[in-house]
Design a protein around this motif. Sequence first.
Motif: not given
Length: 593
Positions: A244-251, A287-288
Motif C-alpha cells: 500500500a505504501d508503494t502505491f500511495m507513493a506512486l500516486t 479505482h484503487e
Amino acid sequence: MLPAATSRRLNPMEEANAIPHLRETLLFLGLAGVLVPLLQRYRVNSVLGFLAVGMLVGPFGLGRLAADVPLLGWLVFPTLDAVSVLAGIGVMFLMFMIGLELSAERLWAMRRWVFAAGSAQVLASAAVIGLVAAAFASAPQAALVAGLALSFSSTAVVMQLLSSRRELGTPLGQASFAILLLQDLAVVPVLILVGLLARHDDASVGASMALAIGKAAAAIVLIYLLGRMAIRPLFRRMAASRQADTFMALTLLSTLGIASLTWLAGLSMALGALLAGLLLAETEFRHEVEVTIDPFRGLLMGLFFLSVGMSIDPLEILRAPALLLGAVTGLFALKAIVVALVTRIGGLPPGRAIEAGLLLGQGGEFAFIVFGTAMSLGLLEERAGRFLLLVVGLSMFAAPLVAEAGRRLGRRVQRVAPPPPSAEPVLPGLSGHVVVAGYGRVGQLLGQLFDSQGIAYVAVDPDARLVSSFHAQGLPVFVGDASRGELLRRLGLDDACAIVLTMDQGPATLRAVQAIRREWPRLPILARARDERHALALREAGADAVIPEALESALQLAALALARAGLPGAALVELIDHERDERIASFHGEGAA
C-alpha cells in the motif's frame, strides 16, 4: 562532535517552527476532527461549516487578538500564508480527482458541452460582468479582468454540493461538470492575458496571446504524451509488489510530478494535476487510486473552505453592507441568467436550467489567483481588488443556500411546466451511462444505487404520470416506449455501457430486447423476467443476462439454508448457478413443442 549550533536542544516554540506550518496543520486537524462529526450530527452543510469557522478563527476574526493574548495564538490563524499554501494543495488534488473521473475518451464525448456550452458561459458572463464593471468607472483593462475572473464558478463548492446530493450522474450534474471543466481549462489563457495586459510595450496583445496559448498547448500535449508512455508501465511494475505504501507513493509522485512539470512550463499546477488524473483514468489502477486518495481530498477540501472563510473580513462587511449585498446579489443574478440560458439551449428542461444557473452563480477559487496576479502587476487597484475578493468569498459562503433555493425553484417550475414527451431527453455527448427501461420499484432502486456511485443513467417509462413526478425532482426520467429504436437512440444508447430492462410486462420486455438487439448487436442487455419461461424467451431474443423473479427468490433462500447447513461457499455458488441454468433450459423443449 556536532557543532554547537546544531547540538543544542530546541525549545518547544522552536520545535514547532522547525517543521513548516506544523502549528497550522495541527490546529486544522483538531478542527476537522471535532467539526466534521458535529456538522454531520446536526446536519449542517460541511461547506458552510468550514466557511463559518474560517471566519471565526481567521486573521479577520479571533486572529486579530492573537498579538494581545499569547495563548490565543495557538488556537487561531493569525495569517493566511500557511493556510493558503495547504489550501492550494487541496485545490490541486480536487483537480486530480476531476481528471480521474474523466478520461480522454469521455472528455471527447462531452466536447459539445465542455467546449460549446462552457465557452459560451465564460464569454457571455465575462462580457456582461465586464460591462457592469466598466459602468462603475473602472478602467477597460480592469473591467475585462473582473469580468473574466468573476465568470468562473467554484469547482470545489459545486462538486461538493452535487456529490452530497448524489446528482453527479444526472443531466444537471453532467452539464454543471462540463461547464466547470471548461472554466478550469480557461484559467491558463486568462492568466496569460492578465500578464500581457500589464505590459506597456507596443506588441500586439492578440498575437502575443496566440503565441502564449500555442506554447501552453504544446507543453500540455507533450506532457500528456510523455506521461501516457510512462505512467502505465511504472504502475504495473511497482504495483506488482502489492504494498500500500508503494502505491500511495506512486500516486503522489504522479500527481505532484506532472503538476511540477506544468508549473515549469509556466502553467497552473492545478492543470497538471488534472492531466495526471486523466492519465491514470485510462489505466486499470483508476479505482484503487480513487480509494487511496479520497480521504486526503476530503481533508484538503475542508482546508480550502476554511481558508476562504478566513479571507472574509466581517468588519469590511459592516462598513459597506448595502454595496456588498448588491454586488453579491448582482453576481448571482447575472451568472444565473447566463448559465440558465446556455443550459436551456443545450437541452436541459426549464426547471433544471434555472437550478443550474443558481448552482453556478457564485465566484470561484481561481478568481483569488487572477485578482491576486492582477493586483501584483498593477492592473487592478488594491482597494478594488480587495472588494472583489470579498465579493467572491461571500458568494461562495452563500452558495449552498442559493443552490438549495434554486433546487426548490426548479422543482416548482417543472411541476408547472413538465417537459413534453417529444423533448430532447438527454444531454448531447452523454457517454458511458446506463439506460434503465421501466422506472417502477426495481428501476427506482437502480437509480438510487447509480446516484450513490456517481454513475450517469437515463430512465424511460410509458407511465406519463409517474414520469412527471420524478422528473419534477430533477431525476433523468422520460416518457417513452423502450421498444422504439429512435427513442433509444435519443437516450444515447449508441454510447451507453448497458441497458437494464425492469418492466414487469412480459410481451413489452420481449419486444424491447428484440428491437435493441437488431439495432445494437453488441450492447449488453440485462433483463428482469417474470419466470423461467419468460427468461428463456428473453435469452433467445438476445438478452445477455436474465434474472427470473420467482426463481431467483427461491434460489437465494435455498442458498442461505444450504450455507447454514454447512455447504462450502464455492460448491454453493456452483450449485446455485447450475440450478438456475437448468431450470431455465428445461423450458426449451416445451417452447419448441
